[in-house]
Design an enzyme around this catalytic site. Sequence first.
Site, PDB file in Angstrom:
ATOM      1  N   GLY A   1       0.790  -1.226   0.000  1.00 61.86           N
ATOM      2  CA  GLY A   1       0.000   0.000   0.000  1.00 61.86           C
ATOM      3  C   GLY A   1       0.821   1.275   0.000  1.00 61.86           C
TER       4      GLY A   1
ATOM      5  N   ASN B   1       1.916   2.907  -2.556  1.00 65.26           N
ATOM      6  CA  ASN B   1       1.366   3.825  -3.565  1.00 65.26           C
ATOM      7  C   ASN B   1       0.077   4.481  -3.079  1.00 65.26           C
ATOM      8  OD1 ASN B   1       2.953   3.907  -6.165  1.00 65.26           O
ATOM      9  ND2 ASN B   1       2.871   1.701  -5.813  1.00 65.26           N
TER      10      ASN B   1
ATOM     11  N   MET C   1      -3.420  -6.538  -7.437  1.00 65.59           N
ATOM     12  CA  MET C   1      -2.813  -7.688  -8.100  1.00 65.59           C
ATOM     13  C   MET C   1      -3.833  -8.679  -8.668  1.00 65.59           C
ATOM     14  SD  MET C   1       0.151  -6.589  -7.823  1.00 65.59           S
ATOM     15  CE  MET C   1       1.131  -7.930  -8.469  1.00 65.59           C
ATOM     16  N   ARG C   2      -5.022  -8.196  -9.005  1.00 71.03           N
ATOM     17  CA  ARG C   2      -6.032  -9.045  -9.624  1.00 71.03           C
ATOM     18  C   ARG C   2      -6.382  -8.485 -10.993  1.00 71.03           C
ATOM     19  NH1 ARG C   2      -6.323 -13.513  -7.151  1.00 71.03           N
ATOM     20  NH2 ARG C   2      -8.308 -13.895  -8.187  1.00 71.03           N
ATOM     21  N   ILE C   3      -6.756  -9.377 -11.892  1.00 77.44           N
ATOM     22  CA  ILE C   3      -7.238  -8.908 -13.192  1.00 77.44           C
ATOM     23  C   ILE C   3      -8.663  -8.400 -13.011  1.00 77.44           C
ATOM     24  CG2 ILE C   3      -7.980  -9.715 -15.473  1.00 77.44           C
ATOM     25  CD1 ILE C   3      -5.544 -11.504 -15.519  1.00 77.44           C
TER      26      ILE C   3
ATOM     27  N   ASN D   1      -4.211   2.684 -13.596  1.00 74.65           N
ATOM     28  CA  ASN D   1      -3.355   1.615 -13.070  1.00 74.65           C
ATOM     29  C   ASN D   1      -1.900   2.085 -13.091  1.00 74.65           C
ATOM     30  OD1 ASN D   1      -2.661  -1.041 -12.185  1.00 74.65           O
ATOM     31  ND2 ASN D   1      -2.046  -1.548 -14.274  1.00 74.65           N
TER      32      ASN D   1
ATOM     33  N   HIS E   1       1.965   0.454 -13.350  1.00 75.03           N
ATOM     34  CA  HIS E   1       2.611  -0.809 -13.751  1.00 75.03           C
ATOM     35  C   HIS E   1       4.125  -0.596 -13.741  1.00 75.03           C
ATOM     36  CE1 HIS E   1       2.906  -4.682 -15.807  1.00 75.03           C
ATOM     37  NE2 HIS E   1       3.847  -4.137 -16.551  1.00 75.03           N
TER      38      HIS E   1
ATOM     39  N   ASP F   1      -2.896  -4.014 -19.470  1.00 75.37           N
ATOM     40  CA  ASP F   1      -1.715  -3.139 -19.443  1.00 75.37           C
ATOM     41  C   ASP F   1      -1.514  -2.403 -20.769  1.00 75.37           C
ATOM     42  OD1 ASP F   1      -1.110  -3.853 -16.798  1.00 75.37           O
ATOM     43  OD2 ASP F   1       0.107  -5.561 -17.434  1.00 75.37           O
TER      44      ASP F   1
ATOM     45  N   GLU G   1       7.336   5.380  -8.739  1.00 72.41           N
ATOM     46  CA  GLU G   1       5.869   5.223  -8.762  1.00 72.41           C
ATOM     47  C   GLU G   1       5.211   6.215  -7.810  1.00 72.41           C
ATOM     48  OE1 GLU G   1       5.429   0.474  -9.826  1.00 72.41           O
ATOM     49  OE2 GLU G   1       5.052   1.138  -7.793  1.00 72.41           O
TER      50      GLU G   1
END
Length: 187
Positions: A6, A8, A84-86, A101, A103, A139, A168
């Site tokens: 967490g 970010n 971390m989930r699609i 998002n 990345h 992505d 980031e």
Amino acid sequence: MASGEGSNFEALVTACRQGPLRGRVLQLVVNNPGCGAQRRAKRLNIPCTVADHRLHRRREDLDGVLIETFTAAGVDLVVMAGWMRIVTPRLIGAFPSRLINIHPSLLPSFRGLDAVGQALAAGVTLSGCTAHLVTEDLDGGPILAQATVPVLNEDDRMTLAARIHAQEHRLLPLAVALAAERLRDQG
Ligand code: GRF
């Protein structure tokens, strides 16, 4: 939205509270009960909902919980800050041009999992991070902002990831501001 440490998420809260981001973090959702992000939300006094993916058979059902939570909180933008989930078209469609998002690679290079490991394996000398709008192309949505870092000879996954991580934290608040500006311009 966060799944792990967490950091970010906290960078966004700090950018809102101390500048330069003019906004407010209204709500956190985590999918891993007890994760670092949840603890940070408590310390920072941000409401946190746990939407445990293990309790939902279909990805769409988890996304349904996210939509309900964010709609109830009245958010303008949703940030996947280490999620971390699609996500499915259900969530993406609920927040068009409003879902961001972060990345850990210079997209379009090294999409998907283990982007840092992919960059090391490819032997690139420059890597970094990308903040982008989320579309159904994993992505692959429109890029809002990127930051670069050097890849050093002695780097391993941990050292390179740490260097990217620091960028980031700078980049994500700026990207959120850009996304908000884009929305305003679109009326
Ligand atoms: C970040 O490196 C992000 O790019 C990746 O997961 C990490 C999250 O870190 N998707 P944190 O939970 O914000 O500390």
